[in-house]
Design a protein around this motif. Structure first.
Motif, PDB file in Angstrom:
ATOM      1  N   SER A 146       1.011  -1.056  -0.050  1.00 43.23           N
ATOM      2  CA  SER A 146       0.232   0.075  -0.191  1.00 43.23           C
ATOM      3  C   SER A 146       0.986   1.183   0.151  1.00 43.23           C
ATOM      4  O   SER A 146       2.126   1.186   0.193  1.00 43.23           O
ATOM      5  N   GLN A 147       0.105   2.208  -0.317  1.00 41.64           N
ATOM      6  CA  GLN A 147       1.429   3.992  -0.056  1.00 41.64           C
ATOM      7  C   GLN A 147       1.636   3.672  -1.311  1.00 41.64           C
ATOM      8  O   GLN A 147       1.411   2.820  -2.287  1.00 41.64           O
ATOM      9  N   PHE A 148       3.028   3.905  -1.158  1.00 37.03           N
ATOM     10  CA  PHE A 148       4.076   3.355  -1.902  1.00 37.03           C
ATOM     11  C   PHE A 148       4.828   2.035  -2.019  1.00 37.03           C
ATOM     12  O   PHE A 148       6.375   2.209  -2.061  1.00 37.03           O
ATOM     13  N   GLY A 149       4.393   1.325  -1.354  1.00 35.05           N
ATOM     14  CA  GLY A 149       5.335  -0.113  -0.590  1.00 35.05           C
ATOM     15  C   GLY A 149       5.833  -0.595  -2.693  1.00 35.05           C
ATOM     16  O   GLY A 149       6.490  -1.276  -2.222  1.00 35.05           O
ATOM     17  N   SER A 150       4.523  -0.872  -3.658  1.00 35.36           N
ATOM     18  CA  SER A 150       5.313  -0.854  -4.846  1.00 35.36           C
ATOM     19  C   SER A 150       5.568   0.135  -5.494  1.00 35.36           C
ATOM     20  O   SER A 150       6.034  -0.985  -6.904  1.00 35.36           O
ATOM     21  N   LEU A 151       6.447   0.861  -5.471  1.00 33.74           N
ATOM     22  CA  LEU A 151       6.912   1.721  -6.465  1.00 33.74           C
ATOM     23  C   LEU A 151       8.522   0.590  -6.791  1.00 33.74           C
ATOM     24  O   LEU A 151       9.053   0.700  -7.967  1.00 33.74           O
ATOM     25  N   ARG A 152       8.846   0.268  -5.463  1.00 31.98           N
ATOM     26  CA  ARG A 152      10.175  -0.652  -5.666  1.00 31.98           C
ATOM     27  C   ARG A 152       9.915  -2.147  -7.075  1.00 31.98           C
ATOM     28  O   ARG A 152      10.655  -1.799  -8.048  1.00 31.98           O
ATOM     29  N   LYS A 153       8.843  -2.181  -7.200  1.00 30.23           N
ATOM     30  CA  LYS A 153       8.711  -2.848  -9.444  1.00 30.23           C
ATOM     31  C   LYS A 153       9.139  -2.219 -10.203  1.00 30.23           C
ATOM     32  O   LYS A 153       9.183  -2.970 -10.892  1.00 30.23           O
ATOM     33  N   LEU A 154       8.820  -0.525  -9.749  1.00 35.22           N
ATOM     34  CA  LEU A 154       9.329  -0.240 -11.052  1.00 35.22           C
ATOM     35  C   LEU A 154      10.917  -0.155 -11.219  1.00 35.22           C
ATOM     36  O   LEU A 154      11.303  -0.240 -12.651  1.00 35.22           O
ATOM     37  N   ARG A 155      11.508  -0.884 -10.875  1.00 37.88           N
ATOM     38  CA  ARG A 155      13.002  -1.278 -10.833  1.00 37.88           C
ATOM     39  C   ARG A 155      12.873  -2.425 -12.363  1.00 37.88           C
ATOM     40  O   ARG A 155      14.179  -2.466 -13.034  1.00 37.88           O
ATOM     41  N   ASP A 156      12.009  -2.837 -12.295  1.00 39.04           N
ATOM     42  CA  ASP A 156      12.056  -4.339 -12.690  1.00 39.04           C
ATOM     43  C   ASP A 156      11.726  -3.092 -14.243  1.00 39.04           C
ATOM     44  O   ASP A 156      10.290  -2.740 -14.542  1.00 39.04           O
ATOM     45  N   GLN A 157      12.490  -3.417 -15.352  1.00 40.75           N
ATOM     46  CA  GLN A 157      12.695  -2.509 -16.895  1.00 40.75           C
ATOM     47  C   GLN A 157      10.950  -3.087 -17.384  1.00 40.75           C
ATOM     48  O   GLN A 157      10.579  -2.540 -18.339  1.00 40.75           O
ATOM     49  N   SER A 158      10.690  -4.543 -17.156  1.00 41.28           N
ATOM     50  CA  SER A 158       8.897  -4.934 -18.086  1.00 41.28           C
ATOM     51  C   SER A 158       8.073  -4.476 -17.448  1.00 41.28           C
ATOM     52  O   SER A 158       7.390  -4.127 -17.508  1.00 41.28           O
ATOM     53  N   TYR A 159       8.179  -4.092 -15.733  1.00 37.93           N
ATOM     54  CA  TYR A 159       7.209  -3.353 -14.771  1.00 37.93           C
ATOM     55  C   TYR A 159       6.980  -2.233 -15.823  1.00 37.93           C
ATOM     56  O   TYR A 159       5.884  -1.596 -15.543  1.00 37.93           O
ATOM     57  N   TYR A 160       8.822  -1.493 -15.157  1.00 40.45           N
ATOM     58  CA  TYR A 160       8.051  -0.571 -16.255  1.00 40.45           C
ATOM     59  C   TYR A 160       7.842   0.289 -17.035  1.00 40.45           C
ATOM     60  O   TYR A 160       6.804   1.141 -16.928  1.00 40.45           O
ATOM     61  N   CYS A 233      10.607   5.014   2.131  1.00 44.46           N
ATOM     62  CA  CYS A 233      12.241   4.662   2.414  1.00 44.46           C
ATOM     63  C   CYS A 233      12.018   3.222   1.247  1.00 44.46           C
ATOM     64  O   CYS A 233      11.885   3.023   0.990  1.00 44.46           O
ATOM     65  N   THR A 234      13.590   3.027   1.562  1.00 46.74           N
ATOM     66  CA  THR A 234      14.084   1.316   0.860  1.00 46.74           C
ATOM     67  C   THR A 234      13.935   0.754   2.015  1.00 46.74           C
ATOM     68  O   THR A 234      14.051  -0.817   1.125  1.00 46.74           O
ATOM     69  N   GLY A 235      14.094   0.885   3.241  1.00 43.83           N
ATOM     70  CA  GLY A 235      14.162   0.078   4.712  1.00 43.83           C
ATOM     71  C   GLY A 235      15.707  -0.759   4.771  1.00 43.83           C
ATOM     72  O   GLY A 235      15.974  -1.306   5.955  1.00 43.83           O
ATOM     73  N   ASN A 236      16.395   0.072   3.517  1.00 40.32           N
ATOM     74  CA  ASN A 236      18.119  -1.026   4.079  1.00 40.32           C
ATOM     75  C   ASN A 236      18.972   0.584   4.756  1.00 40.32           C
ATOM     76  O   ASN A 236      19.361   0.144   5.761  1.00 40.32           O
ATOM     77  N   ASP A 237      18.232   1.920   5.057  1.00 39.87           N
ATOM     78  CA  ASP A 237      19.154   2.842   5.813  1.00 39.87           C
ATOM     79  C   ASP A 237      18.463   3.819   5.605  1.00 39.87           C
ATOM     80  O   ASP A 237      17.151   3.896   5.320  1.00 39.87           O
ATOM     81  N   ILE A 238      18.689   4.486   6.638  1.00 36.77           N
ATOM     82  CA  ILE A 238      17.570   5.245   7.215  1.00 36.77           C
ATOM     83  C   ILE A 238      17.414   6.721   6.483  1.00 36.77           C
ATOM     84  O   ILE A 238      16.532   7.311   6.008  1.00 36.77           O
ATOM     85  N   ASN A 239      19.020   6.978   5.861  1.00 40.17           N
ATOM     86  CA  ASN A 239      19.402   8.323   5.434  1.00 40.17           C
ATOM     87  C   ASN A 239      19.243   7.529   3.138  1.00 40.17           C
ATOM     88  O   ASN A 239      19.203   8.593   2.078  1.00 40.17           O
ATOM     89  N   GLU A 240      18.678   6.442   3.270  1.00 42.33           N
ATOM     90  CA  GLU A 240      18.294   5.953   1.502  1.00 42.33           C
ATOM     91  C   GLU A 240      16.843   5.717   1.519  1.00 42.33           C
ATOM     92  O   GLU A 240      16.223   5.791   1.629  1.00 42.33           O
ATOM     93  N   ARG A 241      16.767   6.371   0.083  1.00 42.76           N
ATOM     94  CA  ARG A 241      15.495   6.301  -0.338  1.00 42.76           C
ATOM     95  C   ARG A 241      15.571   6.330  -1.787  1.00 42.76           C
ATOM     96  O   ARG A 241      16.841   5.961  -2.312  1.00 42.76           O
ATOM     97  N   LEU A 242      14.123   5.145  -2.071  1.00 41.60           N
ATOM     98  CA  LEU A 242      13.749   4.819  -3.549  1.00 41.60           C
ATOM     99  C   LEU A 242      13.420   6.182  -4.403  1.00 41.60           C
ATOM    100  O   LEU A 242      12.116   6.876  -3.865  1.00 41.60           O
ATOM    101  N   VAL A 243      13.366   6.565  -5.202  1.00 43.22           N
ATOM    102  CA  VAL A 243      12.992   7.436  -5.957  1.00 43.22           C
ATOM    103  C   VAL A 243      12.871   7.734  -7.126  1.00 43.22           C
ATOM    104  O   VAL A 243      13.318   6.983  -7.933  1.00 43.22           O
TER     105      VAL A 243
END
Length: 256
Positions: A146-160, A233-243
């Motif tokens: 939910s929210q921006f949780g699915s944005l990570r899928k955009l890293r996949d070229q086909s999904y993008y 957020c990425t969940g890996n580093d408090i100062n890292e973001r997925l954009v």
């Protein structure tokens, strides 16, 4: 069994019980938050839902997208609702808000209910009509997508390639953004500098976004282009973001 070993087992059992309690609590909050946003979607109607007769009676600035969003109705619940953010055929389908700071909507839903799911919100320093050269929209990275949780899928070229645009629906029209870059960024990087009005500085940000991108868009961006960045957020580093960076390719208000 020795006393020390018994104490250690009890401590570990307590940690496990607390962890399970926190996990259950988080999922319960997710469910409560999802229910709230499902209510918000009652303000979003497809033309099929409206029916042919009612469609003709409604002045619909979002008709080209096949939906009608009652922004005015949402604002009756909360005047800080700016519009609606949509990536078609994905979970990104939410009210867009803008508060007086960038903290309140981290843990409040669109109707001001406290919930760790929070809201999708525009940076408090940005122009509410998204007229700045660069605007940032924030949302949580959740485990249930939910929210921006699915944005990570955009890293996949086909999904993008199947979800290469996002839309901001406003009361008097909508804005279409073509996604040209997806990557991770530090919170102190060029990505989060939004006060640039100099073409050279804006171009430096665009060059950085293109160099870091993990997808191939083939989109050319210019220093005069207006950009909206979706950040989570990425969940890996408090100062890292997925954009996710999108360039404005259509403003329906200019066609009226």
């Amino acid at each position: 069994m020795s006393r020390k070993r018994l104490v250690l087992i009890l401590i570990l059992a307590g940690i496990l019980a607390f962890s399970l309690f926190r996990l259950v609590s988080i999922w319960q909050e997710y469910e409560e938050g999802d229910a709230i946003y499902e209510e918000a979607r009652s303000y979003v109607l497809t033309e099929e839902m409206l029916g042919d007769d009612r469609v003709e009676d409604i002045e619909n600035p979002h008709r080209a997208l096949g939906v009608y969003v009652d922004i005015e109705g949402l604002r009756e619940e909360n005047p800080e609702v700016l519009g609606w953010l949509l990536i078609k055929d994905t979970p990104v389908d939410y009210p867009l808000l803008q508060g007086e700071d960038n903290s309140y909507y981290l843990n409040h839903t669109y109707n001001n209910a406290w919930n760790s799911l929070g809201s999708i919100f525009l940076d408090c320093r940005a122009a509410p009509d998204l007229s700045d050269l660069h605007s940032i929209i924030y949302g949580h990275n959740t485990k249930n997508n939910s929210q921006f949780g699915s944005l990570r899928k955009l890293r996949d070229q086909s999904y993008y390639e199947e979800h290469s645009e996002f839309y901001v629906l406003l009361e008097d029209g909508y804005l279409t953004y073509a996604i040209f870059s997806v990557h991770r960024a530090h919170t102190l990087s060029e990505v989060f500098q939004t006060d640039s009005t100099v073409a050279e500085e804006h171009q430096a940000f665009l060059d950085f976004a293109l160099e870091q991108s993990v997808i191939e868009s083939g989109i050319e961006v210019l220093p005069t282009d207006r950009i909206v960045t979706l950040s989570t957020c990425t969940g890996n580093d408090i100062n890292e973001r997925l954009v996710v960076h999108g360039v404005l390719v259509e403003d329906s208000r200019q066609e009226q």
